[in-house]
Design a protein around this motif. Structure first.
Motif, PDB file in Angstrom:
ATOM      1  N   GLY A  53       0.792  -1.235   0.000  1.00 53.81           N
ATOM      2  CA  GLY A  53       0.000   0.000   0.000  1.00 53.81           C
ATOM      3  C   GLY A  53       0.821   1.280   0.000  1.00 53.81           C
ATOM      4  O   GLY A  53       0.280   2.361   0.222  1.00 53.81           O
ATOM      5  N   LYS A  54       2.134   1.161  -0.218  1.00 52.64           N
ATOM      6  CA  LYS A  54       2.977   2.363  -0.237  1.00 52.64           C
ATOM      7  C   LYS A  54       2.891   3.048  -1.604  1.00 52.64           C
ATOM      8  O   LYS A  54       2.773   2.381  -2.643  1.00 52.64           O
ATOM      9  CB  LYS A  54       4.446   2.004   0.033  1.00 52.64           C
ATOM     10  CG  LYS A  54       4.685   1.118   1.240  1.00 52.64           C
ATOM     11  CD  LYS A  54       4.245   1.789   2.534  1.00 52.64           C
ATOM     12  CE  LYS A  54       4.518   0.858   3.725  1.00 52.64           C
ATOM     13  NZ  LYS A  54       3.927   1.393   4.973  1.00 52.64           N
ATOM     14  N   ARG A  55       2.996   4.377  -1.555  1.00 49.93           N
ATOM     15  CA  ARG A  55       3.114   5.125  -2.819  1.00 49.93           C
ATOM     16  C   ARG A  55       4.590   5.299  -3.147  1.00 49.93           C
ATOM     17  O   ARG A  55       5.408   5.570  -2.253  1.00 49.93           O
ATOM     18  CB  ARG A  55       2.451   6.496  -2.692  1.00 49.93           C
ATOM     19  CG  ARG A  55       0.945   6.384  -2.593  1.00 49.93           C
ATOM     20  CD  ARG A  55       0.308   7.746  -2.629  1.00 49.93           C
ATOM     21  NE  ARG A  55       0.872   8.604  -1.591  1.00 49.93           N
ATOM     22  CZ  ARG A  55       0.538   9.881  -1.434  1.00 49.93           C
ATOM     23  NH1 ARG A  55      -0.327  10.443  -2.264  1.00 49.93           N
ATOM     24  NH2 ARG A  55       1.057  10.597  -0.471  1.00 49.93           N
ATOM     25  N   VAL A  56       4.915   5.147  -4.420  1.00 54.31           N
ATOM     26  CA  VAL A  56       6.315   5.186  -4.846  1.00 54.31           C
ATOM     27  C   VAL A  56       6.474   6.236  -5.944  1.00 54.31           C
ATOM     28  O   VAL A  56       5.731   6.226  -6.926  1.00 54.31           O
ATOM     29  CB  VAL A  56       6.757   3.798  -5.376  1.00 54.31           C
ATOM     30  CG1 VAL A  56       8.158   3.877  -5.958  1.00 54.31           C
ATOM     31  CG2 VAL A  56       6.676   2.763  -4.267  1.00 54.31           C
ATOM     32  N   PHE A  57       7.428   7.154  -5.743  1.00 53.36           N
ATOM     33  CA  PHE A  57       7.718   8.172  -6.764  1.00 53.36           C
ATOM     34  C   PHE A  57       9.199   8.136  -7.119  1.00 53.36           C
ATOM     35  O   PHE A  57      10.016   7.625  -6.345  1.00 53.36           O
ATOM     36  CB  PHE A  57       7.335   9.564  -6.260  1.00 53.36           C
ATOM     37  CG  PHE A  57       5.876   9.688  -5.953  1.00 53.36           C
ATOM     38  CD1 PHE A  57       4.945   9.802  -6.987  1.00 53.36           C
ATOM     39  CD2 PHE A  57       5.414   9.671  -4.638  1.00 53.36           C
ATOM     40  CE1 PHE A  57       3.580   9.899  -6.701  1.00 53.36           C
ATOM     41  CE2 PHE A  57       4.068   9.764  -4.348  1.00 53.36           C
ATOM     42  CZ  PHE A  57       3.146   9.878  -5.384  1.00 53.36           C
ATOM     43  N   PHE A  58       9.517   8.704  -8.282  1.00 60.12           N
ATOM     44  CA  PHE A  58      10.886   8.671  -8.795  1.00 60.12           C
ATOM     45  C   PHE A  58      11.365  10.094  -9.029  1.00 60.12           C
ATOM     46  O   PHE A  58      10.757  10.840  -9.793  1.00 60.12           O
ATOM     47  CB  PHE A  58      10.931   7.839 -10.081  1.00 60.12           C
ATOM     48  CG  PHE A  58      10.349   6.471  -9.881  1.00 60.12           C
ATOM     49  CD1 PHE A  58      11.107   5.476  -9.272  1.00 60.12           C
ATOM     50  CD2 PHE A  58       9.034   6.189 -10.243  1.00 60.12           C
ATOM     51  CE1 PHE A  58      10.564   4.217  -9.034  1.00 60.12           C
ATOM     52  CE2 PHE A  58       8.482   4.934 -10.010  1.00 60.12           C
ATOM     53  CZ  PHE A  58       9.252   3.947  -9.406  1.00 60.12           C
ATOM     54  N   TYR A  70      11.387   8.033 -18.920  1.00 57.85           N
ATOM     55  CA  TYR A  70      11.628   7.344 -17.646  1.00 57.85           C
ATOM     56  C   TYR A  70      10.595   6.254 -17.407  1.00 57.85           C
ATOM     57  O   TYR A  70      10.928   5.147 -16.960  1.00 57.85           O
ATOM     58  CB  TYR A  70      11.650   8.332 -16.478  1.00 57.85           C
ATOM     59  CG  TYR A  70      13.061   8.741 -16.159  1.00 57.85           C
ATOM     60  CD1 TYR A  70      13.906   7.872 -15.483  1.00 57.85           C
ATOM     61  CD2 TYR A  70      13.568   9.964 -16.583  1.00 57.85           C
ATOM     62  CE1 TYR A  70      15.225   8.216 -15.230  1.00 57.85           C
ATOM     63  CE2 TYR A  70      14.876  10.316 -16.336  1.00 57.85           C
ATOM     64  CZ  TYR A  70      15.706   9.440 -15.666  1.00 57.85           C
ATOM     65  OH  TYR A  70      17.002   9.771 -15.419  1.00 57.85           O
ATOM     66  N   ALA A  71       9.334   6.557 -17.695  1.00 56.33           N
ATOM     67  CA  ALA A  71       8.288   5.549 -17.500  1.00 56.33           C
ATOM     68  C   ALA A  71       8.571   4.333 -18.372  1.00 56.33           C
ATOM     69  O   ALA A  71       8.411   3.186 -17.945  1.00 56.33           O
ATOM     70  CB  ALA A  71       6.917   6.146 -17.817  1.00 56.33           C
ATOM     71  N   GLY A  81       5.574   1.678 -12.633  1.00 53.69           N
ATOM     72  CA  GLY A  81       5.563   3.133 -12.489  1.00 53.69           C
ATOM     73  C   GLY A  81       5.082   3.802 -13.755  1.00 53.69           C
ATOM     74  O   GLY A  81       5.441   3.382 -14.859  1.00 53.69           O
ATOM     75  N   ALA A  82       4.288   4.842 -13.588  1.00 53.04           N
ATOM     76  CA  ALA A  82       3.712   5.568 -14.719  1.00 53.04           C
ATOM     77  C   ALA A  82       4.370   6.930 -14.838  1.00 53.04           C
ATOM     78  O   ALA A  82       5.085   7.361 -13.936  1.00 53.04           O
ATOM     79  CB  ALA A  82       2.208   5.732 -14.504  1.00 53.04           C
ATOM     80  N   GLU A  83       4.095   7.595 -15.942  1.00 54.23           N
ATOM     81  CA  GLU A  83       4.655   8.945 -16.158  1.00 54.23           C
ATOM     82  C   GLU A  83       4.387   9.862 -14.960  1.00 54.23           C
ATOM     83  O   GLU A  83       5.252  10.626 -14.557  1.00 54.23           O
ATOM     84  CB  GLU A  83       4.034   9.588 -17.403  1.00 54.23           C
ATOM     85  CG  GLU A  83       4.645   9.113 -18.690  1.00 54.23           C
ATOM     86  CD  GLU A  83       4.207   9.989 -19.870  1.00 54.23           C
ATOM     87  OE1 GLU A  83       4.177  11.225 -19.718  1.00 54.23           O
ATOM     88  OE2 GLU A  83       3.898   9.420 -20.932  1.00 54.23           O
ATOM     89  N   ARG A  84       3.180   9.775 -14.427  1.00 54.60           N
ATOM     90  CA  ARG A  84       2.806  10.710 -13.345  1.00 54.60           C
ATOM     91  C   ARG A  84       3.590  10.473 -12.055  1.00 54.60           C
ATOM     92  O   ARG A  84       3.559  11.307 -11.147  1.00 54.60           O
ATOM     93  CB  ARG A  84       1.303  10.631 -13.078  1.00 54.60           C
ATOM     94  CG  ARG A  84       0.854   9.314 -12.491  1.00 54.60           C
ATOM     95  CD  ARG A  84      -0.617   9.259 -12.137  1.00 54.60           C
ATOM     96  NE  ARG A  84      -0.932   7.932 -11.614  1.00 54.60           N
ATOM     97  CZ  ARG A  84      -1.156   6.860 -12.382  1.00 54.60           C
ATOM     98  NH1 ARG A  84      -1.158   6.953 -13.711  1.00 54.60           N
ATOM     99  NH2 ARG A  84      -1.407   5.668 -11.818  1.00 54.60           N
TER     100      ARG A  84
END
Lengths: 307, 307
Positions: A53-58, A70-71, A81-84
């Motif tokens: 349930g963690k949110r992951v950003f890059f 990158y996506a 991972g998506a573009e957003r």
């Protein structure tokens, strides 16, 4: 001002830390991959984080790739991972010009095609990338070189076509103190696979700063703007977020600057020795670069998630 | 450490100063000329100094002209002076490599044709100047670009063909700590006629220093090496010599560093206000940039010589 304590993240401590956060911000190169090779176990760790349930950003300082690029790479290496979810310095520079600076007029861009694409996508008018070799017969011609009267910002990103003529044009625009001066990042070197490296954007930024007698505003880490972009689009609670990176001077310092927890991973640029040596430094900035935790690889997060 | 007192040089004080020196060292641009225009009265002042038995030398940070080119310009503007009186940063860089560093192997040169000519005249093998545009398909190719195994020094001078590829090659050589790292000068801007200016060699030096994580050894003013070259060839007594220049941060600081008397002339870069403001600075380097005397133009030396 004091940074973290640089403890190994393992066992019950790891499970406890992961329970205390709901958002993980990952640097990419040296953390998730090196060149075209994913770090072993990175895909499994990211998948387990998402299952929990963690949110992951890059978050990446590299200005040579768009969000979409990158996506695509995240997909290609099985990392998801998506573009957003991607906040690169090219994308965030475009956001800054449009939303924060509300640039009227054009940007003069020292940078590559990806930076130009992100600017175009954000509707930021700019003078495009590409070679700009020597023209004219001498110094007088270069100083008098045609400047576009609509330029209101100079943006410096990674540019393999960086040249003396580009430097001269940037100086011409920056003589006007009202002209904004941005840089995607200030990394001095760009590490490649196998221990090789090439000069980073920071070298070009220094050249322009030295000519202009001005300092650029840096969009990338350790500035907090990449994080601010994530938070603006995703409503992040910094006390429940952790920055995971391989560089003390960018990733960990940005985490500290934003009040996040920080984890240094040892698959990239900085070493554990360096981090430990900063703990007793008399320099506040160096102490701010000490991470809360370190892991040998982000695969070390897996046991705590599978427990 | 304290600099001079920034007194106007006129009347009996001027005659007294000139009687106390037998050697005058002149910067060129902004002192003797601006562009192709001699400063009014400069020719007469130099002629009167020579008639009074003074020795006159020319010290310039500009690396884009050889000794011969400077002697030709001095002749063209009626200022007199032979090649052996000219100590430019290109010539002195060649001297340094041959006589001080005793370079074995080649120099990799970021610089122009004049620097290359001086190196050739001194018998210093080097990789020559000229354009070096982007080659290869990407970062891996640039990092792996062919480096000459005989290179033992990197030299940075003014180079209108400065490029990312040159920066990458310089970094490649400078990874070896045994590779010498020299710069002709560190001036951040090159002033042109009419108030225009272009980026100076110092911008290129900063870019290379930032990539290499090393500092270049600077040959030009305020380093003392140009003066040391004059003294080695001409047996100068520093207590009977004066440096005359238009820049506090190069000419006057070098004069101070060498134990010379110093005169700021106001026909060029620095202002009297700047000089006065440094008198009360708490920064020792700034106090070292305060000249002993100032003149509005070197033509102001004439009355004392004609008395």
């Amino acid at each position: 001002m004091a940074g973290g304590r640089c403890r190994p993240l393992a066992g019950p401590g790891a499970a406890e830390l992961l329970a205390s956060v709901d958002t993980l911000l990952f640097d990419c190169d040296g953390v998730l991959w090196r060149g075209e090779q994913a770090v072993p176990g990175a895909a499994e760790a990211l998948a387990a984080l998402r299952r929990a349930g963690k949110r992951v950003f890059f978050l990446t300082n590299n200005s040579t790739k768009t969000r979409a690029m990158y996506a695509a790479k995240l997909g290609r290496l099985g990392l998801g991972g998506a573009e957003r979810d991607v906040f690169g310095s090219a994308y965030c520079t475009a956001l800054y010009l449009r939303q924060v600076a509300r640039l009227r007029g054009k940007a003069y861009v020292i940078g590559g095609e990806a930076l130009s694409q992100e600017l175009r996508a954000a509707g930021v008018a700019h003078l495009g990338p590409g070679p700009d070799p020597v023209r004219g017969g001498g110094a007088g011609d270069w100083a008098a070189g045609a400047l576009d009267p609509d330029v209101r910002a100079v943006v410096v990103g990674f540019d393999e076509h960086f040249s003396y003529m580009k430097l001269t044009k940037a100086l011409g625009y920056l003589r006007d103190n009202a002209c904004l001066f941005l840089a995607t990042n200030a990394d001095t070197r760009l590490p490649l696979e196998g221990g090789a490296f090439i000069p980073g954007t920071g070298c070009l930024v220094k050249a322009v700063e030295t000519a202009a007698h001005r300092q650029a505003q840096i969009i990338g880490k350790p500035s907090r703007f990449l994080y601010d972009c994530v938070a603006a689009e995703n409503d992040v609670d910094p006390s429940r977020a952790v920055m995971v990176g391989d560089r003390l001077d960018t990733d960990i310092l940005m985490g500290f600057n934003c009040g996040l927890k920080t984890i240094l991973t040892l698959t990239g640029f900085s070493t554990l020795e360096e981090a430990k040596s900063y703990q007793d430094s008399d320099c506040p900035t160096k102490r701010s670069m000490v991470p809360d935790y370190y892991v040998h690889s982000i695969a070390d997060l897996l046991p705590a998630l599978q427990a």
